[in-house]
Scaffold this motif. Structure first.
Motif, PDB file in Angstrom:
ATOM      1  N   ALA A 142       1.263  -1.191  -0.112  1.00  0.00           N
ATOM      2  CA  ALA A 142       0.064  -0.070   0.062  1.00  0.00           C
ATOM      3  C   ALA A 142       1.203   0.949   0.005  1.00  0.00           C
ATOM      4  CB  ALA A 142      -1.280  -0.226   1.368  1.00  0.00           C
ATOM      5  N   VAL A 143       1.779   1.189   0.798  1.00  0.00           N
ATOM      6  CA  VAL A 143       2.434   2.243   0.745  1.00  0.00           C
ATOM      7  C   VAL A 143       3.619   2.892  -0.500  1.00  0.00           C
ATOM      8  CG1 VAL A 143       5.061   3.173   2.325  1.00  0.00           C
ATOM      9  CG2 VAL A 143       2.892   2.161   3.385  1.00  0.00           C
ATOM     10  N   VAL A 144       3.817   1.883  -1.134  1.00  0.00           N
ATOM     11  CA  VAL A 144       4.896   1.514  -2.152  1.00  0.00           C
ATOM     12  C   VAL A 144       3.869   2.087  -3.198  1.00  0.00           C
ATOM     13  CG1 VAL A 144       6.621   0.877  -3.573  1.00  0.00           C
ATOM     14  CG2 VAL A 144       6.867   0.526  -1.679  1.00  0.00           C
ATOM     15  N   SER A 145       2.690   1.594  -3.250  1.00  0.00           N
ATOM     16  CA  SER A 145       1.875   2.125  -4.725  1.00  0.00           C
ATOM     17  C   SER A 145       1.454   3.309  -4.318  1.00  0.00           C
ATOM     18  CB  SER A 145       0.816   1.045  -4.591  1.00  0.00           C
ATOM     19  OG  SER A 145       1.086  -0.329  -4.962  1.00  0.00           O
ATOM     20  N   LYS A 146       1.163   3.475  -2.967  1.00  0.00           N
ATOM     21  CA  LYS A 146       1.295   5.195  -2.625  1.00  0.00           C
ATOM     22  C   LYS A 146       2.114   6.201  -3.384  1.00  0.00           C
ATOM     23  CE  LYS A 146      -0.932   8.203   1.128  1.00  0.00           C
ATOM     24  NZ  LYS A 146      -0.045   9.078   0.535  1.00  0.00           N
ATOM     25  N   ASP A 147       3.480   5.687  -3.094  1.00  0.00           N
ATOM     26  CA  ASP A 147       4.261   6.687  -3.252  1.00  0.00           C
ATOM     27  C   ASP A 147       4.492   7.398  -4.813  1.00  0.00           C
ATOM     28  OD1 ASP A 147       5.572   7.600  -0.847  1.00  0.00           O
ATOM     29  OD2 ASP A 147       6.764   6.166  -0.697  1.00  0.00           O
ATOM     30  N   GLN A 148       3.598   5.783  -5.609  1.00  0.00           N
ATOM     31  CA  GLN A 148       4.185   6.130  -6.756  1.00  0.00           C
ATOM     32  C   GLN A 148       2.849   6.399  -7.464  1.00  0.00           C
ATOM     33  OE1 GLN A 148       5.817   2.134  -9.089  1.00  0.00           O
ATOM     34  NE2 GLN A 148       6.620   3.434 -10.043  1.00  0.00           N
ATOM     35  N   ILE A 151       3.536  10.276  -5.598  1.00  0.00           N
ATOM     36  CA  ILE A 151       5.261  11.132  -5.782  1.00  0.00           C
ATOM     37  C   ILE A 151       5.605  10.587  -7.098  1.00  0.00           C
ATOM     38  CG2 ILE A 151       7.394  11.695  -4.815  1.00  0.00           C
ATOM     39  CD1 ILE A 151       5.740  11.582  -2.819  1.00  0.00           C
ATOM     40  N   GLY A 152       4.965   9.805  -7.519  1.00  0.00           N
ATOM     41  CA  GLY A 152       5.741   9.912  -9.483  1.00  0.00           C
ATOM     42  C   GLY A 152       6.684   8.552  -9.170  1.00  0.00           C
ATOM     43  N   ASN A 153       7.266   7.692  -7.772  1.00  0.00           N
ATOM     44  CA  ASN A 153       8.631   6.637  -7.808  1.00  0.00           C
ATOM     45  C   ASN A 153       8.316   6.277  -6.437  1.00  0.00           C
ATOM     46  OD1 ASN A 153      10.671   8.053  -5.855  1.00  0.00           O
ATOM     47  ND2 ASN A 153       9.574   9.492  -6.807  1.00  0.00           N
ATOM     48  N   GLN A 154       8.378   4.900  -6.293  1.00  0.00           N
ATOM     49  CA  GLN A 154       8.222   4.090  -5.877  1.00  0.00           C
ATOM     50  C   GLN A 154       8.869   4.174  -4.629  1.00  0.00           C
ATOM     51  OE1 GLN A 154       9.767  -0.259  -5.475  1.00  0.00           O
ATOM     52  NE2 GLN A 154       9.391   0.001  -7.956  1.00  0.00           N
ATOM     53  N   MET A 155       9.628   5.001  -4.214  1.00  0.00           N
ATOM     54  CA  MET A 155      10.255   5.435  -3.703  1.00  0.00           C
ATOM     55  C   MET A 155      10.003   6.436  -2.509  1.00  0.00           C
ATOM     56  SD  MET A 155      14.049   3.415  -3.002  1.00  0.00           S
ATOM     57  CE  MET A 155      13.088   0.984  -2.747  1.00  0.00           C
ATOM     58  N   GLY A 156       9.510   7.067  -2.887  1.00  0.00           N
ATOM     59  CA  GLY A 156       8.722   8.265  -2.472  1.00  0.00           C
ATOM     60  C   GLY A 156      10.330   9.795  -2.241  1.00  0.00           C
ATOM     61  N   VAL A 157      10.882   9.621  -3.652  1.00  0.00           N
ATOM     62  CA  VAL A 157      11.915   9.802  -3.880  1.00  0.00           C
ATOM     63  C   VAL A 157      11.277  11.840  -3.783  1.00  0.00           C
ATOM     64  CG1 VAL A 157      14.308  10.843  -5.139  1.00  0.00           C
ATOM     65  CG2 VAL A 157      13.779   8.593  -4.350  1.00  0.00           C
ATOM     66  N   ASN A 234       7.597  -0.884 -11.740  1.00  0.00           N
ATOM     67  CA  ASN A 234       6.719  -0.235 -11.706  1.00  0.00           C
ATOM     68  C   ASN A 234       5.602  -1.193 -10.984  1.00  0.00           C
ATOM     69  OD1 ASN A 234       4.214   0.168 -12.715  1.00  0.00           O
ATOM     70  ND2 ASN A 234       4.624   0.263 -14.614  1.00  0.00           N
ATOM     71  N   PHE A 235       5.786  -0.691  -9.363  1.00  0.00           N
ATOM     72  CA  PHE A 235       4.888  -1.648  -8.056  1.00  0.00           C
ATOM     73  C   PHE A 235       3.523  -2.030  -9.187  1.00  0.00           C
ATOM     74  CE2 PHE A 235       4.319  -2.621  -4.197  1.00  0.00           C
ATOM     75  CZ  PHE A 235       5.353  -3.336  -4.114  1.00  0.00           C
ATOM     76  N   GLY A 236       3.000  -1.513 -10.171  1.00  0.00           N
ATOM     77  CA  GLY A 236       1.808  -2.292 -10.968  1.00  0.00           C
ATOM     78  C   GLY A 236       2.093  -3.714 -11.192  1.00  0.00           C
ATOM     79  N   LEU A 237       3.656  -4.049 -11.494  1.00  0.00           N
ATOM     80  CA  LEU A 237       3.937  -5.723 -12.175  1.00  0.00           C
ATOM     81  C   LEU A 237       3.616  -6.277 -10.778  1.00  0.00           C
ATOM     82  CD1 LEU A 237       4.388  -7.617 -14.404  1.00  0.00           C
ATOM     83  CD2 LEU A 237       7.037  -6.802 -13.114  1.00  0.00           C
ATOM     84  N   PHE A 238       3.805  -5.677  -9.573  1.00  0.00           N
ATOM     85  CA  PHE A 238       3.821  -7.050  -8.485  1.00  0.00           C
ATOM     86  C   PHE A 238       2.111  -6.975  -7.128  1.00  0.00           C
ATOM     87  CE2 PHE A 238       8.676  -5.801  -7.194  1.00  0.00           C
ATOM     88  CZ  PHE A 238       8.773  -6.563  -8.609  1.00  0.00           C
ATOM     89  N   SER A 239       1.536  -5.507  -7.568  1.00  0.00           N
ATOM     90  CA  SER A 239       0.183  -5.380  -7.049  1.00  0.00           C
ATOM     91  C   SER A 239      -1.090  -5.834  -8.079  1.00  0.00           C
ATOM     92  CB  SER A 239       0.284  -4.110  -6.650  1.00  0.00           C
ATOM     93  OG  SER A 239      -0.161  -3.080  -7.432  1.00  0.00           O
ATOM     94  N   GLY A 240      -0.631  -5.746  -8.849  1.00  0.00           N
ATOM     95  CA  GLY A 240      -1.526  -6.366  -9.442  1.00  0.00           C
ATOM     96  C   GLY A 240      -2.558  -4.933  -9.927  1.00  0.00           C
ATOM     97  N   ASP A 241      -2.095  -4.080 -10.244  1.00  0.00           N
ATOM     98  CA  ASP A 241      -3.115  -3.398 -10.882  1.00  0.00           C
ATOM     99  C   ASP A 241      -2.593  -2.748 -11.647  1.00  0.00           C
ATOM    100  OD1 ASP A 241      -3.821  -0.815 -10.815  1.00  0.00           O
ATOM    101  OD2 ASP A 241      -3.526   0.116  -8.546  1.00  0.00           O
ATOM    102  N   MET A 368      10.705  -7.553  -0.763  1.00  0.00           N
ATOM    103  CA  MET A 368      11.047  -6.869  -0.099  1.00  0.00           C
ATOM    104  C   MET A 368      10.190  -5.612   0.746  1.00  0.00           C
ATOM    105  SD  MET A 368      13.726  -8.212  -1.024  1.00  0.00           S
ATOM    106  CE  MET A 368      14.779  -7.797   0.809  1.00  0.00           C
ATOM    107  N   SER A 369       8.928  -5.602   0.270  1.00  0.00           N
ATOM    108  CA  SER A 369       8.288  -4.592   0.506  1.00  0.00           C
ATOM    109  C   SER A 369       7.756  -4.974   1.497  1.00  0.00           C
ATOM    110  CB  SER A 369       7.985  -3.646  -0.457  1.00  0.00           C
ATOM    111  OG  SER A 369       6.710  -4.276  -0.886  1.00  0.00           O
TER     112      SER A 369
END
Lengths: 585, 230
Positions: A142-148, A151-157, A234-241, A368-369
């Motif tokens: 949830a956190v990583v998807s939200k960041d992506q 914020i536009g990237n999966q680590m909230g950079v 792309n966390f969409g690959l992992f989350s299935g979204d 890892m997340s």
């Protein structure tokens, strides 16, 4: 007692199942014969031989039972006969979550070992997507998807952090090569190559960026890094979204199109390569007008073409290579890394099994997340540890950042005397630096203050408008205020501000609609927009739209320093107009 | 010796009705399957240029005849051999169900009868072994449904009677032949609703997977022939 009432979330999952099905998925869900041939292909099973719930067919059945109960024939009439079963409660969904997120890394090894061709990994990803759509997922996902999303990237950079890291690496590289020119261009229009990276490189491994820059520089190619759309993961690959997957991939594609580059080079990342190169066009429903390739292929070509010279004796420590699942099993990228290794290393030792038959690093599929599953992950990593140990190598090379983390973790856990590295590090180490280096100067504009810039503040809350305007004016900007979206659009057309701050939640016309109209209108399309909102859950109103994403995003309440810093950076990266303004400072 | 009306009915009309029923249900099944849109690959190709979607699909479809192609069969040749024997037995028993009513002369050659009995008998033994495996191995038990047990049991019993019916000798009584044909008819009617219908899906599953993996440069699988280290 049979529960017949279905929870809201469970009902949504059932409703959405039908929409997720395509022909291949139906075949995978209908065609399993329960022969058990997939069992020993899974690293979870090999590490837990006494627990049948890790068997790929068993895990697939937890998804399959829904399909049989609601879509297939026999299961709808005689559910008990084929073990068809529905989900009724949120607890049922939690059980499914534990399996699809916690007992499978979507490595696809079982798929390649199924005599029928059941693609369990894809079915598992579909199940993840169904659960994510109703908010059932590990917190890390949830956190990583939200960041992506936001914020536009999966680590909230943040953009500033990204640009500062590039500047830092630029300075380091200049020192190393002994030149006084900028070596990492940003947003260079018409460049041949746009280099995209994993945010992990900014956070934990910036040296890989400098190493890649070194290779590009010495190869004498015209390249750039983008200020936006730089995250090829792309966390969409992992989350299935698939919505997230498509949105994230399109950020990269749109930026590449905007800069007019010929090729997008993807740094060494398995899931990033698969998502950006292979799946993104399918998720996003777009056709790509430029080439995309892995940095591995790019570096190999530069050596073959003689653009860079390498001395393989500089890498004489015994090395082995770990094939990333996404690279090898889903994209066929496994010969090029080996070819490159032979060119830059003297002592390569193959790992067995390898290529598409390699075992997962155990950190894939977003594992890892998901810290709650770490003990399981590390237990299953015994298979990989045995594989690594058997090579006798001191360094394991991998072209994937997830694998870097997964392997590092298991090397520590199993006390292996090894290090993990990437090919870009080895190539950069082996590259021979010529006496004379020719580089192109970066046409950069540096904005030191906000003096001379006009910023339009669109917000329906008087306190917020006043606060933002005061802070910006205190930093020498001229501000204009608009109390609602319609007024904001009108002012933007008429006054042509240098930047717009835009609230999302506003009466009459929400920020999403305002943003769309600004982007549609040729008169306002080029004006940078920074979203300033207290309701991040409304982000879809912005990011789901088929336009270039906003140049900035800030959460309310926003601190003075953060606001000014972001405004400066956005203006700095904006088009030639801001550059000219900056030069007058 | 003249066959009875009951045997004639089970060997001819009952089989024909069952076959028509199966064909209709299969057609509906295929229609249902093709109502789902097939996914495709929009992106440019990846991987080795020596492969292609067609090569991938052919490799995928032929996978089961290449035990070296998959680790699961390469490292478990015994299981693969069982698979071959079992499916040859199915083929032989189905063939027998046509030979007895339509070309009984073929079975006048005792060698052919023996061949049928050898293939079907071996498949019967594999069926028994598979049933034991499905019951005894915890993983197999965990993934098995009543349909899995029933389908395997049905086929194994069918093999038993097919093997005994192969001589087509009514002088020793019609019971074996009638049982074989009733079981065959039931098998034909039951198949579309059971796991046995997997052979209907098989070509499509392998085709789509192979096409995609060929497009992505994964199929045919490449691997190092012999370990150099480790």
């Amino acid at each position: 007692m049979q529960v017949t009432e279905r929870s809201h979330k469970a009902q949504k999952v059932i409703d959405r199942l039908q929409k997720k099905l395509n022909r291949q998925m139906v075949l995978s869900l209908a065609g399993c014969v329960h022969c058990g041939m997939c069992t020993d292909s899974c690293h979870y099973v090999l590490a837990n031989p006494d627990d049948p719930t890790y068997a790929p067919a068993y895990k697939a059945d937890q998804i399959r039972k829904l399909f049989k109960r609601h879509v297939d024939w026999t299961g709808r009439v005689f559910p008990w006969w084929v073990k068809a079963k529905s989900v009724y409660s949120d607890e049922d969904l939690e059980e499914l979550k534990d399996i699809v997120f916690g007992k499978c890394t979507n490595c696809r090894r079982c798929t390649l070992n199924c005599p029928m061709g059941v693609d369990f990994a894809t079915a598992n990803r579909m199940a993840r997507g169904l659960l994510v759509s109703v908010g059932v997922m590990p917190e890390g996902v949830a956190v990583v998807s939200k960041d992506q999303w936001e914020i536009g990237n999966q680590m909230g950079v943040l953009k500033e952090e990204y640009l500062e890291t590039l500047e830092w690496m630029d300075d380091e590289l200049q020192d190393e090569l002994g030149v006084r020119h900028s070596l990492i261009p940003v947003d260079k229009k018409g460049a041949e190559i746009m280099y995209t990276i994993n945010p992990r490189e900014i956070k934990y491994d910036p040296r890989t960026i400098a190493d890649a820059a070194k290779v590009f520089t010495l190869a004498g190619v015209d390249w750039t890094m983008p200020s936006e759309g730089w995250d090829m993961t792309n966390f969409g690959l992992f989350s299935g979204d698939d919505d997230l997957g498509g949105t994230v991939a399109k950020r990269v594609y749109e930026k590449a199109a905007e800069l007019g580059v010929k090729r997008v080079v993807i740094s060494e990342c398995g899931h990033g390569y698969r998502s950006t190169r292979c799946e993104g066009p399918n998720w996003g429903g777009v056709n790509i007008g430029f080439e995309m390739e892995s940095a591995v292929i790019t570096m190999l070509r530069y050596i073959k073409e003689g653009k860079i010279k390498v001395d393989r004796d500089r890498n004489s420590v015994p090395v082995t290579f770990h094939d990333s699942c996404n690279n090898a099993r889903s994209c066929g990228l496994y010969e090029e890394p080996r070819e490159l290794i032979h060119l830059v290393c003297t002592d390569f030792r193959e790992m067995y099994p390898n290529r598409a038959e390699n075992y997962c690093c155990t950190g894939g599929g977003g594992a890892m997340s998901m810290s709650e599953y770490t003990p399981r992950r590390l237990k299953s990593a015994r298979i990989k540890a045995d594989q690594l140990r058997a090579t006798g190598a001191k360094i394991v090379i991998t072209s994937c950042h997830n694998c870097v983390d997964g392997l590092s973790d298991l090397i520590k856990h199993y006390n292996l005397d090894m290090e993990v590295t990437q090919l870009v590090n080895l190539v950069a180490n082996a590259v021979v630096i010529p006496e004379k280096i020719e580089v192109m100067e970066k046409p950069a504009a540096v904005v030191h203050t906000l003096k001379g810039f006009r910023i339009l503040v669109i917000d329906d809350e008087p306190e917020t408008r006043t606060y933002l305007s005061t802070v910006l004016e205190d930093n020498a900007a001229d501000t204009i205020q608009a109390t609602d979206g319609l007024e904001g659009i009108e002012i933007a057309r008429k006054e042509q501000p240098d930047l717009i701050t835009l609230d999302i939640s506003m009466p009459q016309m929400d920020g999403g609609e305002v943003f769309a109209r600004l982007r549609e209108d040729p008169a306002t399309r080029g004006i940078p927009v920074c979203i300033v909102t207290g309701k991040p859950e409304l982000r879809k109103l912005i990011y789901d739209k088929p336009y270039r994403p906003p140049e900035g995003y800030l959460d309310k309440p926003v601190e003075e320093e953060t606001l000014v810093r972001n405004m400066r950076k956005i203006l700095e990266l904006a088009s030639g107009a801001s550059k000219e303004a900056a030069e007058t400072l | 010796m003249q066959e009875s009306a009951l045997l004639h009915f089970t060997a001819h009309r009952l089989q024909e009705i069952s076959l028509v029923f199966m064909a209709v249900v299969y057609s509906i099944r295929l229609y249902w399957l093709f109502r789902f849109k097939a996914g495709g690959d929009r992106q440019p190709r990846t991987g080795r240029l020596t492969t292609s979607p067609i090569k991938g699909a052919i490799y995928s479809l032929g996978n089961i005849a290449m035990p070296w192609a998959m680790e699961s069969t390469r490292t478990n040749i015994f299981f693969w051999a069982q698979f071959v024997i079992f499916h040859l037995g199915v083929t032989a028993a189905i063939t027998l169900s046509f030979v007895i009513p339509y070309a009984p002369g073929i079975l006048e050659n005792p060698v052919i009868v023996w061949l049928f009995q050898i293939f079907i008998g071996a498949a019967f033994l594999v069926g028994c072994y598979r049933m034991i495996r499905r019951i005894a191995v915890p993983v197999m038990r965990a993934i098995s449904t009543p349909d899995d047990y029933f389908s395997l049991g049905l086929l194994t019993v069918w093999f038993f009677f097919a093997g005994l019916a192969a001589p087509n000798d009514v002088s020793r009584g019609e019971g074996l032949l009638i049982t074989f044909f009733i079981l065959t008819a039931f098998f034909l009617v039951y198949v579309p609703f059971s796991k046995i219908s997997h052979y209907l899906y098989y070509p499509f599953m392998r085709y789509y997977l192979g096409r995609s993996l060929g497009y992505r440069g994964v199929y045919p699988i490449q691997r190092s022939a012999t370990p150099e280290n480790g």
